[in-house]
Design an enzyme around this catalytic site. Structure first.
Site, PDB file in Angstrom:
ATOM      1  N   LYS A   1       4.986  23.585 -16.556  1.00 21.60           N
ATOM      2  CA  LYS A   1       4.080  22.470 -16.277  1.00 21.60           C
ATOM      3  C   LYS A   1       3.656  22.486 -14.809  1.00 21.60           C
ATOM      4  CE  LYS A   1       2.780  17.766 -16.501  1.00 21.60           C
ATOM      5  NZ  LYS A   1       2.908  16.388 -16.938  1.00 21.60           N
TER       6      LYS A   1
ATOM      7  N   ARG B   1       0.814  -1.228   0.000  1.00 22.57           N
ATOM      8  CA  ARG B   1       0.000   0.000   0.000  1.00 22.57           C
ATOM      9  C   ARG B   1       0.849   1.281   0.000  1.00 22.57           C
ATOM     10  NH1 ARG B   1      -3.121  -2.877   3.951  1.00 22.57           N
ATOM     11  NH2 ARG B   1      -4.698  -4.120   2.912  1.00 22.57           N
TER      12      ARG B   1
ATOM     13  N   GLU C   1       7.223  18.045 -26.161  1.00 21.70           N
ATOM     14  CA  GLU C   1       6.456  18.473 -24.979  1.00 21.70           C
ATOM     15  C   GLU C   1       6.839  19.898 -24.572  1.00 21.70           C
ATOM     16  OE1 GLU C   1       3.956  17.078 -23.384  1.00 21.70           O
ATOM     17  OE2 GLU C   1       4.003  15.038 -24.159  1.00 21.70           O
TER      18      GLU C   1
ATOM     19  N   ARG D   1      -5.533  22.424 -16.106  1.00 20.99           N
ATOM     20  CA  ARG D   1      -4.606  21.317 -16.306  1.00 20.99           C
ATOM     21  C   ARG D   1      -4.899  20.531 -17.579  1.00 20.99           C
ATOM     22  NH1 ARG D   1      -2.896  17.308 -11.418  1.00 20.99           N
ATOM     23  NH2 ARG D   1      -1.563  15.909 -12.600  1.00 20.99           N
TER      24      ARG D   1
ATOM     25  N   GLU E   1      -7.545  18.707 -11.742  1.00 21.36           N
ATOM     26  CA  GLU E   1      -7.676  18.496 -13.181  1.00 21.36           C
ATOM     27  C   GLU E   1      -9.090  18.837 -13.672  1.00 21.36           C
ATOM     28  OE1 GLU E   1      -5.662  15.318 -16.242  1.00 21.36           O
ATOM     29  OE2 GLU E   1      -5.537  14.998 -14.105  1.00 21.36           O
TER      30      GLU E   1
ATOM     31  N   ASN F   1      -3.080  18.675 -22.227  1.00 26.91           N
ATOM     32  CA  ASN F   1      -3.467  17.626 -23.163  1.00 26.91           C
ATOM     33  C   ASN F   1      -3.435  18.122 -24.619  1.00 26.91           C
ATOM     34  OD1 ASN F   1      -4.139  14.901 -22.984  1.00 26.91           O
ATOM     35  ND2 ASN F   1      -6.278  15.324 -23.511  1.00 26.91           N
TER      36      ASN F   1
ATOM     37  N   LYS G   1       1.345  11.519 -11.716  1.00 25.13           N
ATOM     38  CA  LYS G   1       0.655  10.427 -12.393  1.00 25.13           C
ATOM     39  C   LYS G   1       1.562   9.204 -12.476  1.00 25.13           C
ATOM     40  CE  LYS G   1      -2.555  13.191 -15.067  1.00 25.13           C
ATOM     41  NZ  LYS G   1      -3.075  13.571 -16.376  1.00 25.13           N
TER      42      LYS G   1
ATOM     43  N   HIS H   1       6.585   9.017 -28.567  1.00 22.65           N
ATOM     44  CA  HIS H   1       5.492   9.843 -28.055  1.00 22.65           C
ATOM     45  C   HIS H   1       5.520  11.257 -28.647  1.00 22.65           C
ATOM     46  CE1 HIS H   1       2.458  11.311 -25.292  1.00 22.65           C
ATOM     47  NE2 HIS H   1       3.273  12.270 -24.884  1.00 22.65           N
TER      48      HIS H   1
ATOM     49  N   HIS I   1      -2.675  15.986 -27.575  1.00 19.17           N
ATOM     50  CA  HIS I   1      -2.608  14.608 -27.065  1.00 19.17           C
ATOM     51  C   HIS I   1      -3.852  13.794 -27.384  1.00 19.17           C
ATOM     52  CE1 HIS I   1       0.972  15.923 -25.083  1.00 19.17           C
ATOM     53  NE2 HIS I   1       1.134  14.783 -24.438  1.00 19.17           N
TER      54      HIS I   1
ATOM     55  N   HIS J   1      -2.314  10.744 -28.828  1.00 19.70           N
ATOM     56  CA  HIS J   1      -2.379   9.446 -28.142  1.00 19.70           C
ATOM     57  C   HIS J   1      -3.001   8.368 -29.024  1.00 19.70           C
ATOM     58  CE1 HIS J   1      -2.045  10.275 -23.544  1.00 19.70           C
ATOM     59  NE2 HIS J   1      -0.892   9.976 -24.094  1.00 19.70           N
TER      60      HIS J   1
END
Lengths: 356, 356
Positions: B217, B116, B180, B231, B227, B235, B138, B259, B238, B242
């Protein structure tokens, strides 16, 4: 009526009131879809009744996993994640985990990690899950024979305790959950312990005892959110209990023990250690030993078992640095944490159990 | 000297200062053991230099995973969890993730879920991981072809950015990360965008640009921790980027895109959509298209590809309720979020890319 219990960031609701709250919650939260996780037992015995009480126009998808601790692993999670994805779950999906500790622990982990976390509600259907897994925010699965090795701390949006589900359980399952209630008495409240010994098991009385057990656990958790002290007392009987449970699960010659059956043994051993190391009153040791043996029967151990059980203790995730930490009692309701116990004394406690 | 950047609950340290901080942290935290997660590339090219700077008496175990996005999955996590367990990791273990985004995302998830949650430090070795994965908390892995579908939000105790590691990278990897940085310019700061177009790539200058990119960022993430708005601007490029990346990965006839290469295409498409729907200035659309095509080359698309890429958009975890939400620009540094774009216009944007 059983009053709702306010936990850290969520509420536990009971019986009649529960379905009103559930329907209101669903109605006001703009979910995209509802997923109900069940195992084959709760699918058959709990789901029809549960669904008959849910009123919503949303689509409800049922996801079934295999019942039993041996399926509480990452492979089962992968299956559920994939099904969620195939059925179009998104960030606004709601997951309802309807089942015992395997379903609520695993379902909580799956929901907490799917798309980095979606809402979930736990509906425990076993006594053990009602009085134990319902509080504390622990989610997770086993890694091999190591219990709850993989998981996160994350709370559900609600826990709904409907004690009607207890009627669907075999009696040994109810007895298993009762062991955690006895533990709450031992670590927190001698009056509650005495009430538990005297109960006739009549429904209304049991409902109140369940409610009181959850209140005790919640009080302990709320006072020590970071698990740095008081909360460790919930581990009473679990250090050896977990190891015994794991060992019996992996050992083909041994019967599989229910969690409560294993920690019942663990609590006898811990109370013996408490007597040896912290003068726990001998008359109460005698009562506790008799209560547990009478209720849970007696399991056979050989000296070779002791060694291998002690070996397993090393892997318990609560034993940082390889030290074995016990919770012991000075008296009922008076706990001492972080007690180191040497192997010889652990073996002596097994001998005490064996010769009783 | 590059100043440390204070993020939500942790700090990013740079270059010279970093190893002093690392050694001080290890020294004062009573860890039981240190585990360094690497892939075969960082094992060979980064680990010896990294370890030569670490001063500790603690045991350091190395865990290697296979390099590449195709190994960023739950099976790899299971492997790492098992190795941690076999090597005696406990709650007081420290995990250091030394590598690109796959290692830091996956390693962060493994550490966040092992028992945990244990402490972890990210040491990004690619430009992409330095300017992107270093901020935002993330962690996660892919589920089949769906990127980052399984994960949690959890922060490391530190991020250490040593730009010396960039010398170990093939140039296309540096170029991929640079996409990026260009994105940070487009969504936040036209001056920064202009600086990026003018840079000679000289080390000191690049170090400062990296630092500035992380500051941008971090500013965006700190202003919108949940978010819910700003935020989402991260994206940019993306949504389609993506989907293009996933599609090319699963399609044997297509080359695998890095990417940054995929989101470079995504940003051209998004800028075209911005022009069509929100009057983004046509001269800047022209510059942006040329900059990206010049830097990242051009990829071939067939009309059948468009349909299947649009199909994949439905599974992007950011698209709640099946709606496709785009971030668009009114001008450089002026973002609009939650824009719905119909499929015909998406196809038109691919045609624009194709015919440019």
């Amino acid at each position: 009526m059983l009053q709702p219990i306010t936990c850290n960031n969520y509420t536990i609701h009971f019986n009649e009131e529960l379905y009103t709250r559930l329907n209101k919650h669903i109605d006001s939260h703009f979910y995209s879809k509802i997923f109900v996780l069940v195992d084959e037992n709760t699918h058959e015995h709990c789901l029809p009744y549960f669904l008959s009480n849910v009123q919503t126009n949303l689509e409800i998808e049922i996801i079934e996993i295999e019942a039993g601790e041996e399926h509480k692993n990452i492979e089962t999670c992968s299956g559920v994640w994939n099904v969620l994805s195939e059925l179009g779950a998104d960030r606004k999906s709601l997951m309802i985990n309807l089942g015992g500790g395997v379903v609520t622990d695993l379902g909580g982990f799956v929901a907490s990690t799917f798309m980095r976390g979606i809402d979930f509600i736990n509906v425990p259907t076993t006594l053990l899950a009602m009085v134990d897994a319902s509080v504390g925010g622990k989610t997770g699965v086993d890694l091999g024979s190591l219990k709850n090795q993989i998981g996160v701390i994350n709370v559900p949006v609600f826990v709904f305790v409907d004690t009607k589900f207890l009627n669907t359980l075999p009696s040994e399952q109810v007895r298993s959950g009762f062991a955690e209630m006895l533990k709450h008495g031992l670590i927190h409240d001698e009056k509650y312990w005495d009430k538990l010994l005297k109960t006739s098991g009549e429904t209304n009385e049991l409902d109140n005892l369940i409610h009181e057990s959850i209140v005790i656990k919640n009080k302990v958790v709320m006072e020590d959110p970071k698990e740095s002290g008081l909360r460790k007392t919930l581990n009473y009987g679990h250090t050896l209990g977990h190891a015994i449970e794991s060992y019996f699960l992996q050992e083909p010659s041994k019967p599989t023990l229910l969690h409560g059956e294993a920690i019942a043994i663990g609590m006898i051993l811990a109370t013996f250690l408490s007597h040896e190391l912290h003068s726990f009153p001998v008359n109460k040791l005698k009562t506790i030993t008799e209560v547990f043996i009478q209720k849970y029967g007696k399991v056979q151990f050989e000296p070779t078992d002791y060694e291998r059980i002690i070996e397993l203790l090393k892997f318990d995730k609560k034993n940082a640095f390889g030290d074995i930490n016990f919770v012991l009692l000075e008296d009922i309701g008076k706990t001492i944490i972080d007690v180191k116990v040497d192997n010889d004394l652990i073996i002596k406690s097994f001998e005490y159990y064996k010769n009783h």
